[in-house]
Design an enzyme around this catalytic site. Structure first.
Site, mmCIF file in Angstrom:
data_model
loop_
_atom_site.group_PDB
_atom_site.id
_atom_site.type_symbol
_atom_site.label_atom_id
_atom_site.label_comp_id
_atom_site.label_asym_id
_atom_site.label_seq_id
_atom_site.Cartn_x
_atom_site.Cartn_y
_atom_site.Cartn_z
ATOM 1 N N GLU A 143 12.680 -19.212 -45.360
ATOM 2 C CA GLU A 143 12.602 -18.084 -44.421
ATOM 3 C C GLU A 143 13.052 -18.513 -43.027
ATOM 4 O OE1 GLU A 143 8.700 -16.327 -43.804
ATOM 5 O OE2 GLU A 143 9.567 -14.644 -42.728
ATOM 6 N N SER B 16 6.542 -6.383 -44.644
ATOM 7 C CA SER B 16 7.793 -5.677 -44.325
ATOM 8 C C SER B 16 8.351 -4.991 -45.553
ATOM 9 C CB SER B 16 8.846 -6.648 -43.787
ATOM 10 O OG SER B 16 8.400 -7.230 -42.605
ATOM 11 N N GLY C 106 4.135 -10.659 -49.648
ATOM 12 C CA GLY C 106 2.720 -10.383 -49.440
ATOM 13 C C GLY C 106 1.940 -11.646 -49.119
ATOM 14 N N SER D 33 4.784 -18.168 -35.828
ATOM 15 C CA SER D 33 4.996 -17.841 -34.413
ATOM 16 C C SER D 33 5.586 -19.025 -33.656
ATOM 17 C CB SER D 33 3.663 -17.456 -33.770
ATOM 18 O OG SER D 33 2.856 -18.605 -33.624
HETATM 19 C C1 LIG Z 1 7.929 -7.434 -37.570
HETATM 20 C C2 LIG Z 1 7.038 -8.282 -38.396
HETATM 21 C C3 LIG Z 1 7.277 -8.394 -39.752
HETATM 22 C C4 LIG Z 1 6.429 -9.161 -40.564
HETATM 23 N N1 LIG Z 1 6.685 -9.203 -41.886
HETATM 24 C C5 LIG Z 1 5.813 -9.866 -42.705
HETATM 25 C C6 LIG Z 1 5.990 -9.853 -44.113
HETATM 26 O O1 LIG Z 1 6.924 -9.234 -44.631
HETATM 27 N N2 LIG Z 1 5.098 -10.483 -44.890
HETATM 28 C C7 LIG Z 1 4.039 -11.177 -44.374
HETATM 29 O O2 LIG Z 1 3.305 -11.776 -45.126
HETATM 30 N N3 LIG Z 1 3.847 -11.228 -43.021
HETATM 31 C C8 LIG Z 1 4.702 -10.581 -42.189
HETATM 32 N N4 LIG Z 1 4.499 -10.598 -40.815
HETATM 33 C C9 LIG Z 1 3.303 -11.248 -40.309
HETATM 34 C C10 LIG Z 1 3.528 -12.532 -39.540
HETATM 35 O O3 LIG Z 1 3.852 -13.573 -40.409
HETATM 36 C C11 LIG Z 1 2.261 -12.811 -38.747
HETATM 37 O O4 LIG Z 1 2.144 -11.810 -37.773
HETATM 38 C C12 LIG Z 1 2.258 -14.158 -38.096
HETATM 39 O O5 LIG Z 1 2.144 -15.172 -39.041
HETATM 40 C C13 LIG Z 1 1.149 -14.307 -37.049
HETATM 41 O O6 LIG Z 1 -0.097 -13.994 -37.594
HETATM 42 P P1 LIG Z 1 -1.082 -12.975 -36.862
HETATM 43 O O7 LIG Z 1 -0.315 -11.737 -36.636
HETATM 44 O O8 LIG Z 1 -2.326 -12.905 -37.617
HETATM 45 O O9 LIG Z 1 -1.372 -13.623 -35.450
HETATM 46 P P2 LIG Z 1 -2.460 -14.747 -35.122
HETATM 47 O O10 LIG Z 1 -2.338 -15.841 -36.112
HETATM 48 O O11 LIG Z 1 -3.774 -14.128 -34.953
HETATM 49 O O12 LIG Z 1 -1.930 -15.272 -33.733
HETATM 50 C C14 LIG Z 1 -2.268 -14.708 -32.476
HETATM 51 C C15 LIG Z 1 -1.730 -15.633 -31.391
HETATM 52 O O13 LIG Z 1 -2.390 -16.896 -31.475
HETATM 53 C C16 LIG Z 1 -1.446 -17.935 -31.581
HETATM 54 N N5 LIG Z 1 -1.995 -19.007 -32.419
HETATM 55 C C17 LIG Z 1 -2.549 -18.907 -33.643
HETATM 56 N N6 LIG Z 1 -2.883 -20.117 -34.108
HETATM 57 C C18 LIG Z 1 -2.522 -21.012 -33.165
HETATM 58 C C19 LIG Z 1 -2.597 -22.440 -33.058
HETATM 59 N N7 LIG Z 1 -3.073 -23.211 -34.047
HETATM 60 N N8 LIG Z 1 -2.111 -23.006 -31.932
HETATM 61 C C20 LIG Z 1 -1.593 -22.240 -30.932
HETATM 62 N N9 LIG Z 1 -1.514 -20.926 -30.975
HETATM 63 C C21 LIG Z 1 -1.955 -20.308 -32.081
HETATM 64 C C22 LIG Z 1 -0.234 -17.290 -32.215
HETATM 65 O O14 LIG Z 1 0.956 -18.018 -31.940
HETATM 66 C C23 LIG Z 1 -0.242 -15.932 -31.557
HETATM 67 O O15 LIG Z 1 0.387 -16.045 -30.318
HETATM 68 C C24 LIG Z 1 5.344 -9.856 -39.994
HETATM 69 C C25 LIG Z 1 5.121 -9.768 -38.620
HETATM 70 C C26 LIG Z 1 5.943 -8.989 -37.824
HETATM 71 C C27 LIG Z 1 5.677 -8.923 -36.368
#
Ligand SMILES: Cc1cc2nc3c(=O)[nH]c(=O)nc-3n(C[C@H](O)[C@H](O)[C@H](O)COP(=O)(O)OP(=O)(O)OC[C@H]3O[C@@H](n4cnc5c(N)ncnc54)[C@H](O)[C@@H]3O)c2cc1C
Lengths: 397, 368
Positions: A248, A166, A132, A375
């Protein structure tokens, strides 16, 4: 020499035991659904048998101390065991979120009570954990998370929302990051273990582009958490989280370059020309380029493991390896899809063979590789700063 | 970096120290400015360190230390673009004689290779193409000996070499290697002046008569193995050059200020810097695996060599290109080193089969 002989003896033992105990119907099956989808896993008697046998042999968490359900194997033996499993298409049934992420974290930061309470269930594969961390307003910028945790005297009171969690709908426990101080960013975060059966925990599955419900929204409505469930000290959760994210990333880089060669598939589905080459020249070039990158990636994993064993610090390369691994695996999914052509566009139904449906769903799921666990862009930021020593972007200063 | 034995580690450290003290990039500029392809005095030092004899058996005055050892040395030399006939002589020449030479041929040449007395060049490419499966130069029977006819171009290190190893197709047979003295009657050498400033020449063979002793045993199979020694060693040299191009660039990102901040704080440049690092990590893995596979005579050595040479070509070109770009205007000047790496990257990629050649070779070996 004596050492090598002992290791080879261990390899022989492991091979024999695996041959006798690994249920053949599980060979080469995709382990991911078993890890994330409890009902799917629990409905499979082969998987259950395999989990029970591995738990009894203590090889689900082979490197952990015996008091926590491990077999206390040293690193070379853990590696040998993994190699022997890979060789027969077996997977570790305990390799779930609890094992890959929380286990090593508790071994490093947990109290004796916390370890004794949680590690054996992880090692036996009977307790499922979810992570979480992410919130609607806190993804890449994880430290901006706002789920509140208030000291209510004899317990903690937690209020907030998590997302993309997840397996939350099937999890028994959750390790979460919560805000214990609103006046500081990183230094106001704590690391908390939450029983998913607690009153006020509500999960709602979210459907992915692949159609699976791999992750959830998770609401925490005035959830009471015992005081002893906080790992480390109050407001010191960020350092623990960063360590956990390293675990991780490590686990995410494993196996990315693996999978059967796409060559036989391409030869049979696309056909060959008069001199035996894959008939579509352009596809052939891209397949070869991919095979070479996968080869180099696997050589890199082998090299770094050998260097780590010899005592070199390779942590600095973990973010680089993570992006290379997701890149290789995504390219593979793209190419497999292309090889299947029209048969790779199936969504559901008896018209499509299981392998055909697997290809489209794997292709869809593969996009997540460069999003979760930090990411692609975030890994690059980390590598730029830590590995290359480049200065912070002005805006983030 | 691979897990090295103590001796291998010492060899690498020795090479790094020598490069720092004796062959910084200014030494390369000095040779190039003087119009030479390499500095014989510097090559004498290289041989004096024992590096020309790394692949030569101990009985012939060498170290018998394996191609991984030679790769470690060449990687360090590649950092400052050291121009020398070491690769052609110690990797290609020595392996050709080791693998295909008779006892007499070995006794005649290997000690002199190890001592640095002679340098060697492989004359294989024709009409500017690396295509070892189609050798147009012909070897015809002439009494007990042979007559060679054909034109080789480019022959890398062939302008100054003391011994030429010439690939020629025997009438009704396969391609084979011949030892030819460059001063033999009918041999004409014409030096090229190429962008990387290194030794390269066109060599004509007009009815060149050589005796039966000139032939190396092993035919096309030998050519393949000798080329692979050269390619793996070259990939190691290119890895060193690419690594240096990258490190120099990364340092510049931490010194140059624009818009009131270090240019290394711009994310567009940061991510491209990390991309270079990622390619270098993969290339190093492939290069080390290829060198080790040759030493172990592993069955997959040919595929690993092509993997290494293809990656080295792409990675060196990427790092050199980015070196010019991330230095801006100064990177375009003759005075700056970026151009030297950029030019060398193109020439080194082309030598012994470029990336495209090795992707195709990898494809065929793998059954694609
Ligand atoms: C299948 C799946 C399973 C997951 N499981 C879990 C889980 O079990 N527990 C949990 O806690 N999370 C989980 N996640 C969440 C995951 O960790 C987040 O989606 C991830 O950290 C990205 O955050 P966001 O989705 O808010 O995207 P954002 O942070 O909003 O990013 C959007 C875009 O902006 C880019 N970006 C953001 N900041 C920057 C920067 N400083 N410089 C350049 N580019 C940037 C990102 O790379 C991305 O392309 C999961 C995600 C997926 C897809």
């Amino acid at each position: 020499m004596g050492d090598d002989a002992a290791l080879e003896a261990f390899r022989a033992d492991a091979r024999e035991w695996l041959a006798e105990n690994f249920p053949p119907p599980l060979a080469h099956k995709n382990p991911v659904p078993y890890q994330n989808d409890a009902p799917y896993a629990e409905a499979d008697p082969d998987w259950q048998l395999w989990r029970t046998r591995m738990a009894e042999r203590r090889w689900g968490a082979p490197g952990w101390p015996e008091i926590y359900g491990g077999a206390a194997l040293d690193a070379p033996r853990v590696r040998i065991l993994a190699e022997e499993m890979r060789a027969i298409g077996a997977f570790n049934p305990m390799k779930m979120t609890g094992y890959t992420m929380l286990g090593p974290t508790l071994l490093e930061f947990g109290t004796e009570e916390q370890r004794a309470q949680h590690l054996p269930g992880i090692a036996r594969g009977t307790v499922r954990w979810c992570q979480g961390f992410s919130e609607p307003g806190a993804g890449s910028d994880l430290a901006s998370l706002s789920t509140r945790c208030i000291d209510a005297g004899d317990h903690w009171l937690v209020e907030g929302q998590k997302v993309w969690t997840s397996g939350a709908n099937h999890a028994d426990w959750c390790f979460a990051l919560v805000r214990t101080d609103t006046t500081a960013k990183q230094r106001g975060i704590s690391f908390l273990l939450i029983d998913m059966r607690s009153e006020g925990v509500v999960t709602r599955p979210i459907t992915l582009i692949s159609g699976s419900t791999h992750f959830c929204e998770m609401f925490l409505n005035a959830v009471r958490v015992p005081k002893g469930n906080l790992v480390g000290r109050v407001n010191e959760g960020w350092g623990i989280a960063k360590r956990l994210l390293q675990f991780e990333r490590d686990s995410l880089s494993e196996g990315r370059g693996e999978g059967a060669s796409l060559l036989p598939l391409a030869r049979s589905r696309v056909g060959t020309d008069g001199v035996g080459r894959i008939a579509d020249g352009d596809l052939r070039s891209r397949l070869v380029a991919h095979a070479m990158r996968a080869h180099a990636y696997n050589l890199t994993m082998t090299r770094l493991a050998a260097e780590a064993k010899a005592g070199s610090a390779i942590d600095a390369l973990v973010p680089v390896v993570k992006t290379l691994g997701s890149d290789v695996a995504q390219a593979r999914a793209d190419l497999a899809m292309e090889i299947y052509g029209d048969r790779g566009l199936g969504w559901t139904g008896a018209d499509y063979a299981p392998d055909e449906l697997d290809v489209s769903h794997q292709w869809l799921h593969a996009r997540a590789f460069s999003i979760y666990g930090g990411s692609y862009e975030i890994q690059n930021n980390i590598a730029a700063k830590r590995t290359l020593g480049l200065p912070d972007p002005a805006s983030a200063r | 970096m691979a897990v090295l034995s103590d001796e291998q580690g010492m060899l690498r450290d020795m090479a790094a120290e020598w490069v720092r003290d004796r062959a910084p990039i200014s030494a390369f500029r000095h040779v190039a400015d003087a119009g030479g392809a390499y500095d014989p005095a510097l090559y004498a030092e290289i041989a004096g360190m024992g590096w020309a004899g790394v692949l030569v058996p101990e009985a012939h005055g060498g170290a018998n230390f394996g191609v991984l050892g030679l790769g470690l040395v060449l990687e360090e030399l590649g950092r400052t673009l050291v121009a020398s006939p070491l690769l052609s002589t110690a990797a290609i020449g020595a392996s050709a004689l080791r693998l295909g030479g008779s006892a007499r041929q070995q006794a005649a040449w290997l000690p002199r290779i190890a001592s640095g007395e002679v340098t060697v060049a492989l004359a294989i490419d024709e009409r500017g193409r690396h295509d070892p499966a189609h050798i147009g130069t012909r070897a015809s029977r002439d009494g007990d000996g042979w007559r060679l006819d054909g034109i080789k171009a480019p022959v890398i290190d062939g302008g100054a070499a003391d011994l030429l190893i010439v690939a020629a197709t025997i009438e009704g047979g396969e391609a084979t290697l011949f030892l030819v003295a460059p001063d033999a009657k009918g041999v004409t050498r014409m030096a090229y002046c190429r962008i990387d400033g290194r030794d390269a020449a066109q060599v004509r063979f007009d009815g060149v008569a050589v005796d039966g002793e000139a032939l190396l045993a092993g035919g096309a199979g030998l050519i393949d193995r000798v080329l692979d020694h050269g390619r793996a060693a070259l990939a190691a040299e290119m890895l060193g050059s690419a690594t240096q191009a990258f490190e120099t660039t990364n340092d510049y990102l931490k010194t140059r200020v624009q818009f009131g901040q270090l240019i290394g704080s711009f994310q567009a440049l940061q991510h491209r810097a990390v991309a270079m690092l990622a390619e270098l990590v993969m290339t190093r893995s492939a290069v080390e695996a290829a060198l080790a596979a040759i030493d172990a005579d592993a069955p997959d050595q040919a595929a690993l060599v092509s993997l290494a040479k293809a990656l080295a070509g792409d990675t060196f070109r990427l790092c050199a290109r980015e070196m010019v770009q991330m230095h801006g205007g100064i990177g375009m000047t003759e005075e700056h080193d970026a151009g030297l790496y950029y030019k060398r990257a193109a020439a080194a990629d082309a030598f012994l089969g470029n990336s495209a050649f090795h992707r195709e070779r990898y494809a065929r070996l793998g059954g694609y």
